[in-house]
Design a protein around this motif. Structure first.
Motif, short mmCIF file in Angstrom:
data_model
loop_
_atom_site.label_atom_id
_atom_site.label_comp_id
_atom_site.label_asym_id
_atom_site.label_seq_id
_atom_site.Cartn_x
_atom_site.Cartn_y
_atom_site.Cartn_z
N VAL A 96 70.88 125.47 57.35
CA VAL A 96 70.69 124.46 56.25
C VAL A 96 70.32 125.17 54.97
O VAL A 96 69.15 125.76 54.87
CB VAL A 96 69.82 123.30 56.58
N ALA A 97 71.48 125.35 54.12
CA ALA A 97 71.15 125.96 52.87
C ALA A 97 71.28 124.81 51.44
O ALA A 97 70.66 125.39 50.45
CB ALA A 97 72.06 127.14 52.41
N ARG A 98 71.61 123.74 51.73
CA ARG A 98 71.50 122.68 50.72
C ARG A 98 70.85 121.72 51.20
O ARG A 98 70.78 121.19 52.34
CB ARG A 98 72.93 122.49 50.32
N ASN A 99 70.44 120.71 50.26
CA ASN A 99 69.66 119.40 50.51
C ASN A 99 70.66 118.69 51.25
O ASN A 99 71.90 118.44 51.44
CB ASN A 99 69.46 118.50 49.42
N VAL A 100 70.07 117.70 52.39
CA VAL A 100 70.73 116.95 53.22
C VAL A 100 70.30 115.56 52.98
O VAL A 100 69.08 115.28 53.01
CB VAL A 100 70.27 117.33 54.59
N PRO A 101 71.26 114.57 52.65
CA PRO A 101 70.83 113.31 52.49
C PRO A 101 70.40 112.57 53.43
O PRO A 101 70.70 112.83 54.68
CB PRO A 101 72.14 112.50 51.74
N ALA A 102 69.66 111.44 53.53
CA ALA A 102 68.86 110.75 54.63
C ALA A 102 70.09 110.10 55.30
O ALA A 102 71.35 109.66 54.88
CB ALA A 102 68.39 109.61 54.16
N GLY A 103 70.04 110.05 56.71
CA GLY A 103 70.97 109.58 57.46
C GLY A 103 72.39 110.36 57.79
O GLY A 103 73.14 109.87 58.02
N SER A 104 72.06 111.54 57.90
CA SER A 104 73.05 112.62 58.04
C SER A 104 72.92 113.36 59.24
O SER A 104 71.92 113.60 59.77
CB SER A 104 73.18 113.60 56.76
N LEU A 105 74.21 113.86 59.63
CA LEU A 105 74.26 114.75 60.88
C LEU A 105 74.93 115.97 60.17
O LEU A 105 76.22 115.86 59.76
CB LEU A 105 74.90 114.12 62.04
N VAL A 106 74.29 117.08 60.39
CA VAL A 106 74.72 118.27 59.85
C VAL A 106 75.03 119.26 60.87
O VAL A 106 74.16 119.44 62.05
CB VAL A 106 73.98 118.90 58.56
N VAL A 107 76.32 120.21 60.95
CA VAL A 107 76.56 121.14 61.62
C VAL A 107 76.97 122.26 61.05
O VAL A 107 77.72 122.25 59.96
CB VAL A 107 77.70 120.36 62.42
N GLY A 108 76.68 123.59 61.64
CA GLY A 108 77.44 124.59 61.37
C GLY A 108 76.49 125.88 60.40
O GLY A 108 75.42 125.27 60.01
N ASN A 109 77.22 126.93 59.82
CA ASN A 109 76.72 127.94 59.08
C ASN A 109 77.73 128.19 58.10
O ASN A 109 78.77 128.75 58.40
CB ASN A 109 76.56 128.92 59.99
N PRO A 110 77.37 127.83 56.78
CA PRO A 110 76.45 126.87 56.44
C PRO A 110 76.66 125.33 56.82
O PRO A 110 77.71 124.87 57.07
CB PRO A 110 76.44 127.06 55.02
N ALA A 111 75.45 124.77 57.01
CA ALA A 111 75.45 123.37 57.62
C ALA A 111 76.40 122.33 56.50
O ALA A 111 76.11 122.55 55.49
CB ALA A 111 74.06 122.85 57.81
N ARG A 112 77.07 121.71 57.15
CA ARG A 112 78.05 120.53 56.54
C ARG A 112 77.54 119.49 57.10
O ARG A 112 77.42 119.23 58.18
CB ARG A 112 79.38 121.07 56.74
N ILE A 113 77.85 118.29 56.26
CA ILE A 113 77.51 116.81 56.72
C ILE A 113 78.89 116.44 57.51
O ILE A 113 79.90 116.37 57.13
CB ILE A 113 77.42 115.61 55.53
N VAL A 114 78.80 116.21 58.68
CA VAL A 114 80.10 115.58 59.63
C VAL A 114 79.69 114.13 59.78
O VAL A 114 81.00 113.32 60.42
CB VAL A 114 80.17 116.25 60.74
N GLU A 115 78.66 113.49 59.62
CA GLU A 115 78.71 112.07 59.52
C GLU A 115 77.27 111.55 58.82
O GLU A 115 76.45 112.14 58.46
CB GLU A 115 78.19 111.76 61.13
N SER A 116 77.69 110.32 58.17
CA SER A 116 76.60 109.68 57.27
C SER A 116 76.14 108.53 57.99
O SER A 116 76.67 107.94 58.78
CB SER A 116 77.20 109.51 56.06
N ASN A 117 75.29 107.95 57.18
CA ASN A 117 74.71 106.52 57.67
C ASN A 117 74.25 106.55 59.09
O ASN A 117 74.62 105.43 59.73
CB ASN A 117 75.95 105.52 57.41
N LEU A 118 73.66 107.60 59.59
CA LEU A 118 73.10 107.62 60.79
C LEU A 118 71.69 107.04 61.01
O LEU A 118 71.07 106.89 59.97
CB LEU A 118 72.84 109.16 61.16
N LYS A 119 71.44 106.41 61.97
CA LYS A 119 70.31 105.79 62.19
C LYS A 119 69.52 106.27 63.59
O LYS A 119 70.19 106.42 64.45
CB LYS A 119 70.30 104.25 62.31
N THR A 120 68.36 106.72 63.33
CA THR A 120 67.54 107.27 64.42
C THR A 120 66.05 106.69 64.29
O THR A 120 65.68 105.78 63.46
CB THR A 120 67.30 108.82 64.32
#
Length: 134
Positions: A96-120
């Motif tokens: 994770v090299a950049r900010n991640v907005p709330a409710g996101s699923l990030v994957v990879g190198n560099p991490a990218r958002i693959v899903e938003s509006n997640l609830k946990t």
């Protein structure tokens, strides 16, 4: 045991770690700039993950913020200066090299958002979405 580890980071290293947060015994939190590590409540940092709060090459300390109810996957790396919002999931081995907005699923190198509006819920356990009526 994990609660003892949390208190160790708080009292010995003066890190900002919220109530109920679990940090694996093999997770690495930056002790070069320990006061730059901020982790919210009921978040889990799993085995082999690294949270860095200093940039040795550029000789800078940069705070890292991880929100509430997050899951930081195995062997992932959170780089200095990153803010991860509440209710986020960082997949295993992500960088994770950049900010991640709330409710996101990030994957990879560099991490990218693959899903938003997640609830946990606590510890980043995902809440399934309601099926849509068609």
């Amino acid at each position: 045991m994990l609660e003892v580890r949390r208190f160790y980071f708080i009292w010995v290293w003066r890190m900002d770690i919220g109530e109920g947060t679990a940090i694996s015994l093999s997770a690495k939190l930056d002790k070069t700039n320990p006061r730059g590590v901020h982790i919210g409540t009921y978040t889990v940092v799993t085995f082999g993950a690294a949270v860095l709060a200093h940039d040795y090459v550029n000789q800078r300390d940069r705070d890292v913020y991880i929100g509430n109810d997050c899951f930081i996957g195995a062997h992932s790396i959170i780089l200095p200066g990153v803010t991860i919002g509440d209710n986020c999931i960082v997949s295993a081995a992500s960088v994770v090299a950049r900010n991640v907005p709330a409710g996101s699923l990030v994957v990879g190198n560099p991490a990218r958002i693959v899903e938003s509006n997640l609830k946990t819920t606590h510890y980043g356990v995902r809440i399934p979405r309601e099926p849509r009526e068609t």
